[in-house]
Scaffold this active site. Structure first.
Site, short mmCIF file in Angstrom:
data_model
loop_
_atom_site.label_atom_id
_atom_site.label_comp_id
_atom_site.label_asym_id
_atom_site.label_seq_id
_atom_site.Cartn_x
_atom_site.Cartn_y
_atom_site.Cartn_z
N HIS A 92 -9.87 0.41 5.26
CA HIS A 92 -8.89 -0.06 6.23
C HIS A 92 -7.94 -1.07 5.62
CE1 HIS A 92 -9.88 -4.28 7.33
NE2 HIS A 92 -11.10 -3.96 6.89
N CYS A 93 -6.78 -1.17 6.25
CA CYS A 93 -5.82 -2.23 6.00
C CYS A 93 -5.49 -2.78 7.39
CB CYS A 93 -4.59 -1.72 5.25
SG CYS A 93 -3.75 -0.32 6.04
N PHE A 94 -4.32 -3.37 7.60
CA PHE A 94 -4.00 -3.86 8.95
C PHE A 94 -3.90 -2.70 9.94
CE2 PHE A 94 -2.62 -7.96 7.17
CZ PHE A 94 -3.21 -8.80 8.09
#
Length: 162
Positions: A92-94
């Site tokens: 994941h990222c933002f």
């Protein structure tokens, strides 16, 4: 003056981090399974401990420098090799739309021998909101070329030994 600028910059980064975490915790908090043991999502997923446990996610790869590890006692962070150990990996990222998607695409291209187009289609079928930025797409195109060259080289080596 520079010290004040740095203080304000840090406060803005902290505010934005909290804002996006709250936003994605409400609207994008379920992991998208790309293949068995590989999941993609936003920071909202990373904060949804129940979903992480329900999907048997044991490892989390955070693809954002400014994001922390909310459950360090419950999950292993930044350890992509977890699939071999039987647990699932959340990448994941933002927003789970560009940086983390790029990592997952590269993984599929390298480990599942998918073309960039095939990997994009596969991931988009699981997580329709993906949108890797143009720079990442260019890097993936170059990666695809290097994989093709390596595959061709490996085939030629295999042919000559027969």
């Amino acid at each position: 003056m520079a010290d004040m600028d740095e203080i304000y910059k840090n406060k803005i980064v902290t505010f934005l981090r909290a804002f996006y975490a709250a936003k994605y915790a409400k609207v994008d908090n379920m992991p998208c399974q790309i293949e068995p043991g590989l999941f993609l999502g936003s920071v909202g997923v990373a904060y949804n401990k129940d979903a992480l446990k329900n999907f048997n996610i044991t490892h989390i790869l955070v693809v954002a420098k400014s994001l922390g590890s909310p459950y360090p006692d419950d999950f292993h962070y930044k350890k992509i090799e977890a699939k071999a150990a039987g647990g699932g990996v959340l990448v994941h990222c933002f927003a789970g739309r560009s940086r983390s998607v790029t990592i997952v695409l590269a993984y599929l291209m390298k480990n599942r021998n998918m073309s960039l187009s095939e990997a994009l289609g596969h991931v988009k079928s699981k997580r329709p909101q993906i949108a890797p930025n143009e720079g990442f797409i260019l890097q993936l195109q170059n990666f695809e070329k290097s994989l093709g060259a390596n595959r061709t080289k490996n085939l030629n080596v295999g042919d000559s030994s027969q």
